[in-house]
Design a protein around this motif. Structure first.
Motif, PDB file in Angstrom:
ATOM      1  N   ALA A  77      41.969   0.678  -3.714  1.00  0.00           N
ATOM      2  CA  ALA A  77      40.666   0.027  -3.657  1.00  0.00           C
ATOM      3  C   ALA A  77      39.898   0.210  -4.962  1.00  0.00           C
ATOM      4  CB  ALA A  77      39.853   0.579  -2.490  1.00  0.00           C
ATOM      5  N   ALA A  78      39.969   1.405  -5.553  1.00  0.00           N
ATOM      6  CA  ALA A  78      39.274   1.647  -6.817  1.00  0.00           C
ATOM      7  C   ALA A  78      39.863   0.780  -7.927  1.00  0.00           C
ATOM      8  CB  ALA A  78      39.372   3.122  -7.188  1.00  0.00           C
ATOM      9  N   ARG A  79      41.174   0.696  -7.993  1.00  0.00           N
ATOM     10  CA  ARG A  79      41.832  -0.093  -9.052  1.00  0.00           C
ATOM     11  C   ARG A  79      41.543  -1.584  -8.890  1.00  0.00           C
ATOM     12  NH1 ARG A  79      44.077  -3.276 -11.695  1.00  0.00           N
ATOM     13  NH2 ARG A  79      45.867  -3.088 -13.037  1.00  0.00           N
ATOM     14  N   VAL A  80      41.682  -2.105  -7.677  1.00  0.00           N
ATOM     15  CA  VAL A  80      41.423  -3.523  -7.436  1.00  0.00           C
ATOM     16  C   VAL A  80      39.938  -3.828  -7.600  1.00  0.00           C
ATOM     17  CG1 VAL A  80      41.452  -5.310  -5.645  1.00  0.00           C
ATOM     18  CG2 VAL A  80      43.444  -3.868  -5.990  1.00  0.00           C
ATOM     19  N   GLY A  81      39.084  -2.948  -7.108  1.00  0.00           N
ATOM     20  CA  GLY A  81      37.643  -3.155  -7.242  1.00  0.00           C
ATOM     21  C   GLY A  81      37.193  -3.130  -8.691  1.00  0.00           C
ATOM     22  N   CYS A  82      37.745  -2.234  -9.483  1.00  0.00           N
ATOM     23  CA  CYS A  82      37.402  -2.161 -10.903  1.00  0.00           C
ATOM     24  C   CYS A  82      37.845  -3.432 -11.628  1.00  0.00           C
ATOM     25  CB  CYS A  82      38.051  -0.929 -11.522  1.00  0.00           C
ATOM     26  SG  CYS A  82      37.748  -0.739 -13.286  1.00  0.00           S
ATOM     27  N   SER A  83      39.073  -3.882 -11.371  1.00  0.00           N
ATOM     28  CA  SER A  83      39.564  -5.115 -12.011  1.00  0.00           C
ATOM     29  C   SER A  83      38.726  -6.313 -11.601  1.00  0.00           C
ATOM     30  CB  SER A  83      41.024  -5.354 -11.638  1.00  0.00           C
ATOM     31  OG  SER A  83      41.832  -4.329 -12.145  1.00  0.00           O
ATOM     32  N   CYS A  84      38.391  -6.387 -10.350  1.00  0.00           N
ATOM     33  CA  CYS A  84      37.585  -7.495  -9.846  1.00  0.00           C
ATOM     34  C   CYS A  84      36.202  -7.488 -10.489  1.00  0.00           C
ATOM     35  CB  CYS A  84      37.485  -7.395  -8.335  1.00  0.00           C
ATOM     36  SG  CYS A  84      36.410  -8.603  -7.578  1.00  0.00           S
ATOM     37  N   ARG A  85      35.610  -6.303 -10.597  1.00  0.00           N
ATOM     38  CA  ARG A  85      34.234  -6.192 -11.095  1.00  0.00           C
ATOM     39  C   ARG A  85      34.154  -6.371 -12.607  1.00  0.00           C
ATOM     40  NH1 ARG A  85      29.762  -6.996 -12.209  1.00  0.00           N
ATOM     41  NH2 ARG A  85      28.075  -5.497 -12.279  1.00  0.00           N
ATOM     42  N   SER A 126      38.861  10.311  -2.199  1.00  0.00           N
ATOM     43  CA  SER A 126      38.035   9.544  -3.118  1.00  0.00           C
ATOM     44  C   SER A 126      38.779   9.442  -4.441  1.00  0.00           C
ATOM     45  CB  SER A 126      36.691  10.253  -3.309  1.00  0.00           C
ATOM     46  OG  SER A 126      35.890   9.532  -4.222  1.00  0.00           O
ATOM     47  N   ARG A 127      38.924   8.228  -4.950  1.00  0.00           N
ATOM     48  CA  ARG A 127      39.587   7.998  -6.245  1.00  0.00           C
ATOM     49  C   ARG A 127      38.750   7.042  -7.070  1.00  0.00           C
ATOM     50  NH1 ARG A 127      45.085   9.276  -6.892  1.00  0.00           N
ATOM     51  NH2 ARG A 127      44.504   8.846  -9.039  1.00  0.00           N
ATOM     52  N   SER A 128      38.828   7.189  -8.394  1.00  0.00           N
ATOM     53  CA  SER A 128      38.048   6.363  -9.310  1.00  0.00           C
ATOM     54  C   SER A 128      38.946   5.674 -10.316  1.00  0.00           C
ATOM     55  CB  SER A 128      37.036   7.226 -10.072  1.00  0.00           C
ATOM     56  OG  SER A 128      36.122   7.810  -9.192  1.00  0.00           O
ATOM     57  N   ALA A 129      38.526   4.483 -10.732  1.00  0.00           N
ATOM     58  CA  ALA A 129      39.213   3.746 -11.792  1.00  0.00           C
ATOM     59  C   ALA A 129      38.167   3.347 -12.821  1.00  0.00           C
ATOM     60  CB  ALA A 129      39.913   2.514 -11.225  1.00  0.00           C
ATOM     61  N   ARG A 130      38.525   3.457 -14.121  1.00  0.00           N
ATOM     62  CA  ARG A 130      37.588   3.164 -15.206  1.00  0.00           C
ATOM     63  C   ARG A 130      38.114   1.993 -16.025  1.00  0.00           C
ATOM     64  NH1 ARG A 130      37.245   4.442 -20.428  1.00  0.00           N
ATOM     65  NH2 ARG A 130      39.069   5.784 -20.330  1.00  0.00           N
ATOM     66  N   TYR A 131      37.208   1.108 -16.395  1.00  0.00           N
ATOM     67  CA  TYR A 131      37.566  -0.041 -17.223  1.00  0.00           C
ATOM     68  C   TYR A 131      37.833   0.450 -18.646  1.00  0.00           C
ATOM     69  CZ  TYR A 131      37.221  -4.470 -19.698  1.00  0.00           C
ATOM     70  OH  TYR A 131      37.479  -5.555 -20.500  1.00  0.00           O
ATOM     71  N   ALA A 132      39.017   0.133 -19.192  1.00  0.00           N
ATOM     72  CA  ALA A 132      39.439   0.630 -20.503  1.00  0.00           C
ATOM     73  C   ALA A 132      39.653  -0.510 -21.493  1.00  0.00           C
ATOM     74  CB  ALA A 132      40.702   1.462 -20.358  1.00  0.00           C
ATOM     75  N   GLY A 133      38.856  -1.530 -21.439  1.00  0.00           N
ATOM     76  CA  GLY A 133      38.941  -2.632 -22.395  1.00  0.00           C
ATOM     77  C   GLY A 133      40.205  -3.458 -22.216  1.00  0.00           C
TER      78      GLY A 133
END
Length: 143
Positions: A77-85, A126-133
Motif C-alpha cells: 500500500a505504501a509503495r502503490v500509494g507513493c507512486s500514485c501520489r 506500518s511501512r513507508s515509501a519515499r519518492y526518490a525522483g
C-alpha cells in the motif's frame, strides 16, 4: 409377634413428644429453572470457556501469519500509494480506491515535506515509501 425395630419408643408413656412425621401427600418440589434441563449441570459456561481457549490457541498459532500479511499489505500500500501520489500526481484519497478487495484495513498517510507515504494496519504493521525522483518510490529499509 410384633415387629422389632431399633427406634426408641416415644409417646405419653415415656414423657417425650413424638417427632412430627412426614406430611401426607407428595413432598413439595422446587420449581425448575426455565432454561435449565433437569439432570444437566454446567449450562453454557463450559462451552464458552472451551471455545475461548480454542480461539486463543488459534490466534497464537496464526499470529505470525497475520503479522506477515499485515507487513506485506502495508508495504504494498505504501509503495502503490507513493507512486500514485507523487509519480501520477493524484490525491491520496483517490489512490486508496486503487487497492484490491481485502485491503480495507490498510490506511494511508503522507508527509509532503519528505514526499513519504505510509501504509499501516492498526496494531500490526506500518511501512513507508519515499519518492526518490527518477527512481520512483522506494520502500524505506529502516522499517
Amino acid at each position: 409377634m410384633d415387629q422389632v425395630n431399633n427406634i426408641n419408643p416415644t409417646g405419653p408413656t415415656t414423657g417425650e413428644t413424638p417427632a412430627p412425621g412426614p406430611a401426607s401427600g407428595p413432598p413439595p418440589s422446587k420449581p425448575a429453572h426455565p432454561l435449565k434441563k433437569p439432570g444437566r449441570s454446567g449450562g453454557c459456561l463450559p462451552w464458552v470457556i472451551g471455545l475461548g481457549i480454542l480461539f486463543a490457541i488459534f490466534a497464537v498459532w496464526k499470529f505470525p501469519s497475520f503479522k506477515a500479511q499485515a507487513e506485506l499489505g502495508s508495504a504494498y500500500a505504501a509503495r502503490v500509494g507513493c507512486s500514485c501520489r507523487y509519480v501520477e500526481g493524484r490525491s491520496l484519497e483517490s489512490c486508496q480506491t486503487d487497492f484490491v478487495p481485502g485491503m480495507e484495513m490498510i490506511s494511508l498517510s503522507e508527509d509532503p515535506a519528505t514526499k513519504t507515504v505510509t501504509g499501516s494496519v492498526p496494531l500490526l504493521a506500518s511501512r513507508s515509501a519515499r519518492y526518490a525522483g527518477a527512481s520512483g518510490c522506494l520502500l524505506r529499509p529502516e522499517n
